[in-house]
Enzyme design. Structure first.
Site, PDB file in Angstrom:
ATOM      1  N   TRP A  90     -34.796  -8.916 -27.907  1.00 54.08           N
ATOM      2  CA  TRP A  90     -34.078 -10.007 -27.225  1.00 54.08           C
ATOM      3  C   TRP A  90     -32.861  -9.482 -26.476  1.00 54.08           C
ATOM      4  O   TRP A  90     -32.561  -9.908 -25.366  1.00 54.08           O
ATOM      5  CB  TRP A  90     -33.694 -11.113 -28.212  1.00 54.08           C
ATOM      6  CG  TRP A  90     -34.899 -11.879 -28.663  1.00 54.08           C
ATOM      7  CD1 TRP A  90     -35.413 -11.924 -29.921  1.00 54.08           C
ATOM      8  CD2 TRP A  90     -35.783 -12.664 -27.844  1.00 54.08           C
ATOM      9  NE1 TRP A  90     -36.549 -12.683 -29.943  1.00 54.08           N
ATOM     10  CE2 TRP A  90     -36.802 -13.159 -28.693  1.00 54.08           C
ATOM     11  CE3 TRP A  90     -35.823 -13.004 -26.490  1.00 54.08           C
ATOM     12  CZ2 TRP A  90     -37.838 -13.976 -28.223  1.00 54.08           C
ATOM     13  CZ3 TRP A  90     -36.846 -13.817 -26.027  1.00 54.08           C
ATOM     14  CH2 TRP A  90     -37.841 -14.294 -26.882  1.00 54.08           C
ATOM     15  N   ASP A 111     -25.753 -13.807 -29.027  1.00 52.52           N
ATOM     16  CA  ASP A 111     -27.007 -14.547 -29.182  1.00 52.52           C
ATOM     17  C   ASP A 111     -27.264 -14.693 -30.680  1.00 52.52           C
ATOM     18  O   ASP A 111     -27.560 -13.716 -31.362  1.00 52.52           O
ATOM     19  CB  ASP A 111     -28.138 -13.766 -28.501  1.00 52.52           C
ATOM     20  CG  ASP A 111     -29.497 -14.458 -28.657  1.00 52.52           C
ATOM     21  OD1 ASP A 111     -29.566 -15.513 -29.314  1.00 52.52           O
ATOM     22  OD2 ASP A 111     -30.481 -13.929 -28.095  1.00 52.52           O
ATOM     23  N   LYS A 171     -35.314 -22.062 -34.078  1.00 52.16           N
ATOM     24  CA  LYS A 171     -35.484 -21.169 -35.215  1.00 52.16           C
ATOM     25  C   LYS A 171     -34.891 -21.824 -36.469  1.00 52.16           C
ATOM     26  O   LYS A 171     -35.534 -21.924 -37.481  1.00 52.16           O
ATOM     27  CB  LYS A 171     -34.798 -19.822 -34.964  1.00 52.16           C
ATOM     28  CG  LYS A 171     -35.119 -19.177 -33.610  1.00 52.16           C
ATOM     29  CD  LYS A 171     -36.489 -18.582 -33.547  1.00 52.16           C
ATOM     30  CE  LYS A 171     -37.007 -18.224 -32.167  1.00 52.16           C
ATOM     31  NZ  LYS A 171     -36.146 -17.510 -31.256  1.00 52.16           N
TER      32      LYS A 171
HETATM   33  C1  PLP Z   1     -36.287 -16.878 -29.837  1.00 55.67           C
HETATM   34  C2  PLP Z   1     -35.142 -16.102 -29.362  1.00 55.67           C
HETATM   35  C3  PLP Z   1     -34.735 -16.124 -28.012  1.00 55.67           C
HETATM   36  C4  PLP Z   1     -35.484 -16.875 -26.943  1.00 55.67           C
HETATM   37  O1  PLP Z   1     -35.340 -18.229 -27.069  1.00 55.67           O
HETATM   38  P1  PLP Z   1     -35.957 -19.227 -25.971  1.00 55.67           P
HETATM   39  O2  PLP Z   1     -35.427 -20.532 -26.432  1.00 55.67           O
HETATM   40  O3  PLP Z   1     -37.448 -19.106 -26.070  1.00 55.67           O
HETATM   41  O4  PLP Z   1     -35.467 -18.824 -24.645  1.00 55.67           O
HETATM   42  C5  PLP Z   1     -33.624 -15.400 -27.672  1.00 55.67           C
HETATM   43  N1  PLP Z   1     -32.932 -14.685 -28.569  1.00 55.67           N
HETATM   44  C6  PLP Z   1     -33.293 -14.639 -29.868  1.00 55.67           C
HETATM   45  C7  PLP Z   1     -32.487 -13.824 -30.832  1.00 55.67           C
HETATM   46  C8  PLP Z   1     -34.413 -15.343 -30.305  1.00 55.67           C
HETATM   47  O5  PLP Z   1     -34.770 -15.298 -31.594  1.00 55.67           O
END
Ligand code: PLP
Length: 364
Positions: free
Chosen positions: A104, A174, A198
């Protein structure tokens, strides 16, 4: 009704049953609205308190000080990969630091490069993303426009235990796959973002926590939908927000507060859950091999290998037959990944650990 399985999906992921049941109960008529929450104006008397409670719950859980705003945006965490450098890198003449610990983070850098200069201040790529850096390994720029990292790399199962020290450089993170899963100090951050799907809700909404001094830096002329200041000035309602997703976030965060008992309890519960699985790995005499270095293991996404791919396929199949679904690892890492976000009950991790011990005995 068909039985619900123990759902180890990486995302969208399981939601707390209590939240789903409340949503089901109120699906046709939201109390006081005479219609579903999906069917009423986002500016109505019924919806505004829903957004407010999602915001208040997050503020309460994380003890967020008043010089931060909590926003609900769209476009997924992936949109944040672009929105952050559009707001804070483009045209600054500075560069942005990125700490790269997994897939990511790599995507975040790819988008940032389109907006300006970036420096990858540490990369775990050559080692196969098995760990996070020690503070002494970071090649930080004291003049960077911000420093970005990913607390928990969802695909590799590698998690920071504490945030990197970046001095006065704004720390941007993030937190998509471990947001509201453990306690941390918000005041170390300038901006935190997390896709909801998540840990805190369904797909379709991203929670952003942003400090006021960052809002003051937002340049003029950005597309309205990518302007943090406009979103903050309009309480996340510059346009129609994802009402239903925000409603579910309000229910999940209420569950974290009332049913689990707040973030300290959430934290302890998630550590207990992960321990079942890591103990099963560590007590298998090398039958299961964890992907992440021990001191960087993720509490949310334990990842591990079996002796060969055939056994991994068999493991996934037999686990599914035993009502444990979603365990196949990401194709880039292989093996097994058990995503055990907030909604996964302790019993699900216990059941998986027991299954692991049995499977190793039978197939060792
Ligand atoms: C799932 C995830 C993303 C992407 O998320 P989207 O909502 O599909 O854009 C980005 N960073 C992390 C750490 C993730 O687990």
């Amino acid at each position: 009704m068909e039985q619900r399985v123990f759902n180890f999906s990486a995302g969208p992921a399981g939601l707390p049953l209590a939240a789903l049941q409340e949503a089901q109960r109120d699906l046709l008529v939201y109390p006081g609205a005479g219609a579903s929450i999906m069917e009423i104006s986002h500016r109505s008397k019924a919806f505004e308190p829903v957004l407010q409670s999602a915001r208040d719950n997050i503020t309460q859980l994380l003890n967020i000080p008043s010089n931060y705003k909590v926003l609900f945006l769209q476009g997924g965490a992936s949109m944040q990969f672009s929105q952050i450098p559009m707001n804070f890198l483009r045209g600054t003449g500075k560069s942005a630091d990125y700490i790269l610990t997994g897939a990511w983070g790599a995507k975040a850098i790819k988008e940032a490069k389109k907006e300006g200069a970036t420096r990858t201040v540490w990369s775990g790529k050559e080692e196969g993303y098995k760990r996070v850096p020690a503070q002494s390994e970071l090649d930080l720029d004291a003049n960077a426009s911000y420093c970005h990292f990913t607390t928990n790399e969802t695909i590799e199962g590698v998690q920071f235990q504490t945030e990197p020290e970046v001095g006065t450089v704004p720390l941007v993170c993030d937190m998509s796959s471990d947001f509201l899963s453990r306690t941390f100090d918000v005041t170390k951050y300038a901006l935190i973002y997390a896709g909801a799907q998540k840990n805190i809700g369904p797909a379709g909404v991203v929670a952003v926590i942003i400090r006021d001094d960052m809002l003051a830096k937002v340049p003029d002329g950005l597309p309205s939908m990518l302007d943090y200041k406009l979103a903050a000035d309009n309480d996340s309602m510059y346009n129609t927000p994802p009402c239903f997703a925000i409603y579910i976030v309000a229910l999940v965060t209420k569950w974290l507060i009332n049913d689990i008992g707040g973030l300290d309890k959430v934290d302890a519960r998630n550590r207990e859950k992960a321990k079942y699985i890591y103990d099963a790995i560590d007590n298998s005499d090398g039958y299961y091999r964890g992907h992440a270095q021990k001191d960087c293991r993720s509490l949310m996404n334990p990842t591990w290998r079996l002796p060969n791919e055939e056994l991994e396929a068999k493991f996934v199949k037999e686990a599914k037959a035993a009502s444990m679904d979603g365990l196949k690892g990401h194709r880039s890492v292989g093996g097994i990944r058990a995503s055990i976000y907030n909604a996964m009950p302790v019993d699900g991790c216990k059941a998986l650990a027991e299954f692991m011990a049995e499977f190793a005995k039978k197939n060792g």
